[in-house]
Enzyme design. Sequence first.
Site, PDB file in Angstrom:
ATOM      1  N   ASP A 137      -8.310   2.472  -6.791  1.00 10.07           N
ATOM      2  CA  ASP A 137      -6.875   2.468  -6.286  1.00 10.07           C
ATOM      3  C   ASP A 137      -6.322   3.858  -5.734  1.00 10.07           C
ATOM      4  O   ASP A 137      -6.411   4.878  -6.199  1.00 10.07           O
ATOM      5  CB  ASP A 137      -5.970   2.216  -7.679  1.00 10.07           C
ATOM      6  CG  ASP A 137      -4.356   1.700  -7.123  1.00 10.07           C
ATOM      7  OD1 ASP A 137      -4.355   0.715  -6.519  1.00 10.07           O
ATOM      8  OD2 ASP A 137      -3.518   2.639  -7.450  1.00 10.07           O
TER       9      ASP A 137
ATOM     10  N   ASN B 133       3.850   6.200   1.082  1.00  9.39           N
ATOM     11  CA  ASN B 133       4.682   5.402   2.032  1.00  9.39           C
ATOM     12  C   ASN B 133       6.018   5.723   2.227  1.00  9.39           C
ATOM     13  O   ASN B 133       6.411   5.873   3.417  1.00  9.39           O
ATOM     14  CB  ASN B 133       4.547   3.695   1.629  1.00  9.39           C
ATOM     15  CG  ASN B 133       3.368   3.115   2.378  1.00  9.39           C
ATOM     16  OD1 ASN B 133       2.765   3.528   3.337  1.00  9.39           O
ATOM     17  ND2 ASN B 133       2.860   1.919   1.599  1.00  9.39           N
TER      18      ASN B 133
ATOM     19  N   ASP C  59      -0.802   2.697   6.690  1.00 11.94           N
ATOM     20  CA  ASP C  59      -1.900   1.886   6.869  1.00 11.94           C
ATOM     21  C   ASP C  59      -3.161   2.668   7.604  1.00 11.94           C
ATOM     22  O   ASP C  59      -4.364   2.450   7.354  1.00 11.94           O
ATOM     23  CB  ASP C  59      -1.483   1.147   8.353  1.00 11.94           C
ATOM     24  CG  ASP C  59      -0.605  -0.150   7.652  1.00 11.94           C
ATOM     25  OD1 ASP C  59      -0.537  -0.399   6.528  1.00 11.94           O
ATOM     26  OD2 ASP C  59       0.127  -0.740   8.891  1.00 11.94           O
TER      27      ASP C  59
ATOM     28  N   GLU D 219      -3.356  -1.153  -1.532  1.00 10.29           N
ATOM     29  CA  GLU D 219      -4.236   0.162  -1.360  1.00 10.29           C
ATOM     30  C   GLU D 219      -5.423  -0.016  -2.372  1.00 10.29           C
ATOM     31  O   GLU D 219      -5.535   1.029  -2.790  1.00 10.29           O
ATOM     32  CB  GLU D 219      -3.117   1.171  -1.584  1.00 10.29           C
ATOM     33  CG  GLU D 219      -2.931   1.480  -2.974  1.00 10.29           C
ATOM     34  CD  GLU D 219      -1.580   0.594  -3.536  1.00 10.29           C
ATOM     35  OE1 GLU D 219      -1.125   0.488  -4.801  1.00 10.29           O
ATOM     36  OE2 GLU D 219      -1.290  -0.420  -2.719  1.00 10.29           O
TER      37      GLU D 219
END
Length: 317
Positions: free
Chosen positions: A188, A196, A205, A232
């Site tokens: 992770d 973000n 992305d 993610e």
Amino acid sequence: MDLAQTLPPGTPLGDALERRPRLLVVDDQPVNVQLLYRVFASDHQVFAATDGLKALEIARQQQPDLILLDVVMPGLDGFEVCQRLQADELTHDIPVIFLTANSDPDSEAHGLDVGAVDFIGKPFNTKVVRARVKTHLTLKRQGDLLRRWVFLDGLTGIANRRHFDERLAIEWARSQRSGAPLSALLIDVDHFKRFNDTHGHQNGDDCVRRVAAALASGLQRPTDLVARYGGEEFVCLLTDTDEYGALHLAELLRQRVHQETQPGVTGAAWPAVTVSIGVGCARLDLMHGADDLLREADHNLYRAKKAGRNSVRAGVA
């Protein structure tokens, strides 16, 4: 339009399409192996085996794109080798061309029945061999692209959750039959929501793509699989790998992601990212199914995050 042109640049599948095709040459006569090696070595990666059992081992480990297989060999003959290749989920899509001095119709029909795609008679003409191999490699490449497109994650170019789930079921069953070790890594990206919020979803992305590429390039064997598990989060399936080996690879991957996402490497304005990794190892005496393997990896991922992130945890605790 070539499907390869639609792949995101730098994805593992796109990169795989650029490598030299892999050929496995199987013949108990070294002179034939040497001749075929000279024919293909300049533009193919060539593996060789002089018996059927070794051929099966190499096919599973190296995942060749095509196999040139002698029919008459001591021990396992070519027909039996081809049948075993067809029965194995990891090798049944590899095209097999038989090389044989026996060209009677019954033998050819039997060879096609057990899964061969073509026959070449001995003594063979090297131009004919090259032409036949080129044709079947082209067909294999097109088939691979179509198969992989179904199992491809659109953002990262690595395997998707569907592909992972299918492979996990296959490898779990194999591990139960043979007793071979099987491990999984859950990975992770640390503090991704904060990333973000700070750098925007487009950079998010890009970050996910770069982490996927770092993980894929860090795997050391063709039989290892990395997939996007969701958002993610990523997962690696490691066949024939015990807890020690999985822990070692997980640490290498943790370091690799951090190195490959450095601003000096990516040219991006955002800082390098880190990942937390949980290791699960099949314990057939304690686990009832593949879900238990993932639960152990998920439990250890939680431990890694609780310990401060950017770390690896394994074992039962």
